[in-house]
Design an enzyme around this catalytic site. Structure first.
Site, PDB file in Angstrom:
ATOM      1  N   GLU A  41     116.046  36.234  40.079  1.00 29.81           N
ATOM      2  CA  GLU A  41     115.547  36.596  41.493  1.00 29.81           C
ATOM      3  C   GLU A  41     114.066  36.432  41.455  1.00 29.81           C
ATOM      4  O   GLU A  41     113.387  36.992  40.586  1.00 29.81           O
ATOM      5  CB  GLU A  41     115.916  38.129  41.570  1.00 29.81           C
ATOM      6  N   ARG A 268     121.866  42.757  26.919  1.00 25.59           N
ATOM      7  CA  ARG A 268     120.574  42.082  27.364  1.00 25.59           C
ATOM      8  C   ARG A 268     119.748  42.500  26.192  1.00 25.59           C
ATOM      9  O   ARG A 268     120.035  43.435  25.268  1.00 25.59           O
ATOM     10  CB  ARG A 268     120.066  43.085  28.571  1.00 25.59           C
ATOM     11  N   LYS A 278     111.535  44.873  35.834  1.00 22.48           N
ATOM     12  CA  LYS A 278     110.533  44.194  36.684  1.00 22.48           C
ATOM     13  C   LYS A 278     109.857  45.434  37.563  1.00 22.48           C
ATOM     14  O   LYS A 278     108.649  45.100  37.747  1.00 22.48           O
ATOM     15  CB  LYS A 278     111.060  43.207  37.496  1.00 22.48           C
TER      16      LYS A 278
HETATM   17  P1  ATP Z   1     116.134  42.893  38.569  1.00 18.69           P
HETATM   18  O1  ATP Z   1     117.682  42.558  38.659  1.00 18.69           O
HETATM   19  O2  ATP Z   1     116.384  44.393  38.257  1.00 18.69           O
HETATM   20  O3  ATP Z   1     115.456  42.233  39.310  1.00 18.69           O
HETATM   21  P2  ATP Z   1     116.684  41.347  36.157  1.00 18.69           P
HETATM   22  O4  ATP Z   1     115.796  41.510  34.885  1.00 18.69           O
HETATM   23  O5  ATP Z   1     118.192  41.617  36.034  1.00 18.69           O
HETATM   24  O6  ATP Z   1     115.902  42.319  37.091  1.00 18.69           O
HETATM   25  P3  ATP Z   1     116.855  38.815  37.331  1.00 18.69           P
HETATM   26  O7  ATP Z   1     115.853  37.875  38.052  1.00 18.69           O
HETATM   27  O8  ATP Z   1     118.023  39.145  38.039  1.00 18.69           O
HETATM   28  O9  ATP Z   1     116.277  40.035  36.778  1.00 18.69           O
HETATM   29  O10 ATP Z   1     117.452  38.036  35.984  1.00 18.69           O
HETATM   30  C1  ATP Z   1     117.625  36.738  35.868  1.00 18.69           C
HETATM   31  C2  ATP Z   1     118.575  36.700  34.588  1.00 18.69           C
HETATM   32  O11 ATP Z   1     118.040  37.102  33.310  1.00 18.69           O
HETATM   33  C3  ATP Z   1     120.145  37.243  34.778  1.00 18.69           C
HETATM   34  O12 ATP Z   1     121.130  36.471  34.633  1.00 18.69           O
HETATM   35  C4  ATP Z   1     119.754  38.463  33.920  1.00 18.69           C
HETATM   36  O13 ATP Z   1     121.206  38.783  33.387  1.00 18.69           O
HETATM   37  C5  ATP Z   1     118.713  37.805  32.758  1.00 18.69           C
HETATM   38  N1  ATP Z   1     118.322  38.999  32.074  1.00 18.69           N
HETATM   39  C6  ATP Z   1     117.443  39.812  32.695  1.00 18.69           C
HETATM   40  N2  ATP Z   1     117.054  40.736  31.723  1.00 18.69           N
HETATM   41  C7  ATP Z   1     117.398  40.311  30.642  1.00 18.69           C
HETATM   42  C8  ATP Z   1     117.219  40.798  29.260  1.00 18.69           C
HETATM   43  N3  ATP Z   1     116.486  41.834  28.975  1.00 18.69           N
HETATM   44  N4  ATP Z   1     118.034  40.061  28.236  1.00 18.69           N
HETATM   45  C9  ATP Z   1     118.810  39.127  28.485  1.00 18.69           C
HETATM   46  N5  ATP Z   1     118.656  38.498  29.802  1.00 18.69           N
HETATM   47  C10 ATP Z   1     118.070  39.231  30.773  1.00 18.69           C
END
Ligand code: ATP
Ligand code: MG
Length: 564
Positions: A41, A268, A278
């Site tokens: 995102e 994760r 974030k």
């Molecule tokens: P938010 O949804 O709170 O904004 P997010 O870290 O999930 O934060 P995204 O942009 O949705 O952000 O993440 C993009 C991809 O990265 C998603 O598929 C998510 O599952 C993966 N991802 C995010 N954080 C991690 C992590 N710590 N370890 C592994 N994969 C991650």
């Protein structure tokens, strides 16, 4: 920590996702096609956790001759921006992955998603609900008590359809109505309790402008986007396993054809001594606790890049942590180990004195300069030598001299001998102090017969790095340490926020003296300062004044703790 399990998964055998894919390939599922995607995102910069997901998704596609898309899940215009889109593209490319022409956006599918929603309304599977967001939230119930049925739940499809069209046409204010899936208000899975699919939001989108004033919820857009892209393996993090029944319900109730994406969840990546949400990273940036998303103390990819991390070191880290099914916390020392491993092989050696004290060689000819040969990299002797100027007056590290040393001090002390790297053996004769007793000069003599490379019989225990006083360049050096002083800054603690756990000494800026050859180095260039650590030139550098970021010190606590 859970590295034993992860390690065996990553290096000896297939990880569980590879096992699934290989089984699918054997079954000839989707004609042997493997298609993954990385779906960020664009509401912040990518961090090391995202790097794990990128390496995994692009890595699996590569390993199984498939494809991996980059898809921006841009469904929330108020939090997203083109700045983030561009930063994300840059970071993924820098990590070494190529999405070719497959750069997609959920916003490209807004029209299709709208049509799919209409399909569900027509089937009586979705309805426009006039409750406010607060009312819906208050009426959700708890996992053990059913939620409140919306008074609009049995609205006729034609009526919902007309209202949905009016929502789209901008006839209603923000928050006045939503489109909800009609599933089950008694489900123990809260995500199945008539979740919201669309909300009214009169906001400009960074790609679609003012074209839309209703926006799909992530849960609605995400799974359908995977379907529209014909993704075979939708890989996401563990917290989405409870969303899976909802994603399945949507696909079950739409008239889909072709590939039906299957979702698989992995744990994760969590890293100690940092935060990865974030929202928290944004707070650090907005409140000025760091200089920006790319502050070298941040766990962001841009921060790590500026700190001196290489793409290869991050990929190697991602590989070493493996793919786990259970949540765990990885030690920051492992990440640091990975960059040391890379820089030890690849970073040229130079000499820099971080805390200088003057050393004078009394018997060395006044005005004489020798250009000595310093090995560029002992790991790559083929890279040859650099020239290092040597003269009568030098600087060495203050900590390399002790007037009254303990027994095992092998560096310089009165009457004792050491070697100056690439130069001569010297002996300390006396020191000069100021009124407060602070040492200002160390006086030595050298033995011209002991020049480095000559056949010298005499053995000394210590070798010191140095710079020539007349030739050295002053440089700004930023000594970074961990951003937080506790291993788990996210741990809730009464009366304290994660901000209270910031390490007050996470950066210490000093002026050091470096080898003159470094005048020509460029931002991003990486070096080992002999005996002190790995350093990278920062883009704040100006002509005549280099700025260095310390990437890591030389001491590898990971290797040590692993007994290697
Ligand atoms: P938010 O949804 O709170 O904004 P997010 O870290 O999930 O934060 P995204 O942009 O949705 O952000 O993440 C993009 C991809 O990265 C998603 O598929 C998510 O599952 C993966 N991802 C995010 N954080 C991690 C992590 N710590 N370890 C592994 N994969 C991650
Ligand atoms: Mg997310």
């Amino acid at each position: 920590m859970n590295t034993a399990e992860n390690k065996s998964e990553s290096s000896n055998s297939l990880n569980f996702l590879e096992q699934i894919i290989e089984k699918n390939l054997k079954e000839n599922l989707h004609g042997g096609k493997v298609h993954t995607r990385f779906p960020p995102e664009p509401n912040g910069y990518l961090h090391i956790g995202h790097a794990k997901s990128i390496c995994l998704n692009f890595g699996l596609a590569k390993k199984y001759a498939g494809k991996c898309n980059l898809r921006f899940d841009d469904t929330n215009p108020t939090k997203e921006s083109i700045e983030y889109v561009n930063a994300i593209r840059e970071d993924i490319a820098w990590l070494g992955f190529d999405w070719e022409e497959r750069e997609y956006y959920a916003s490209d599918y807004f029209e299709k998603l709208y049509e799919m929603a209409v399909t569900l309304i027509n089937k009586g599977k979705a309805y426009v609900c006039d409750m406010s967001g607060e009312e819906i939230a208050a009426g959700r119930g708890t996992p053990s008590t059913p939620g409140r049925i919306s008074p609009w739940r049995d609205r006729k499809p034609e009526e919902s359809l007309a209202l949905f069209q009016k929502m789209r046409d901008g006839e209603f204010p923000d928050g006045s109505r939503v489109l909800r899936a009609k599933i089950d208000m008694t489900s123990p899975n809260m995500h199945m309790r008539d979740p919201v699919m669309y909300r009214i939001m009169h906001a400009e989108h960074h790609r679609t402008g003012a074209q839309w004033c209703i926006y799909p919820m992530y849960d609605w857009a995400h799974g359908q986007s995977d379907y529209l892209e014909q993704i075979t393996h939708s890989i996401c993090t563990l917290e989405f396993d409870v969303h899976r029944p909802l994603y399945d319900w949507f696909l079950d109730n739409l008239d889909i054809s072709g590939i039906r994406p299957r979702q698989f969840e992995f744990a994760r990546l969590n890293l100690n001594y940092t935060v990865m949400s974030k929202r928290k990273l944004l707070e650090l940036v907005e409140k000025g606790f760091v200089t920006g998303w790319d502050d070298p103390r941040m766990p962001t990819i841009s921060g790590l890049r500026r700190r001196g991390y290489t793409p290869a070191s991050i990929r190697s880290f991602s590989d070493k942590v493996g793919v786990a099914k259970r949540n765990n916390v990885i030690d920051m020392a492992l990440l640091e180990h990975c960059i040391r491993e890379d820089l030890n092989k690849n970073a040229p050696r130079v000499m820099a004195v971080l805390d200088p004290v003057r050393l004078i060689i009394d018997n060395y000819p006044e005005g004489q300069t020798e250009e000595l040969d310093g090995l560029r990299n002992p790991e790559k002797p083929e890279n040859g030598y650099r020239k290092v100027p040597f003269s009568k007056e030098l600087f060495i590290e203050r900590a390399d001299f002790m007037e009254d040393p303990p027994k095992k001090f092998f560096r310089l002390s009165p009457g004792n001998e050491v070697r100056l790297k690439y130069a001569y053996i010297i002996r300390c004769e006396h020191v000069v102090k100021d009124e407060s007793g602070h040492i200002t000069e160390i006086h030595c003599t050298y033995d011209p017969e002991t020049k480095s490379g000559m056949d010298v019989q005499r053995k000394v225990k210590g070798t010191l790095h140095w710079v020539s006083a007349d030739h050295a360049l002053p440089a700004e050096v930023r000594l970074y340490d961990r951003l937080f002083s506790v291993p788990n800054p996210d741990e809730p603690e009464q009366g304290k926020s994660f901000i209270d756990k910031l390490n007050p000494d996470s950066v210490n800026t000093i002026t050091a003296l470096v080898e003159p050859g470094l005048a020509d180095a460029s931002p991003g260039d990486k070096f080992q300062f002999e005996r002190t650590g790995y350093f990278c030139i920062d883009n704040d550098s100006k002509k005549g004044r280099q700025v260095f970021n310390r990437t890591v010190t030389l001491r590898d606590s990971w290797q040590k703790s692993m007994g290697r």
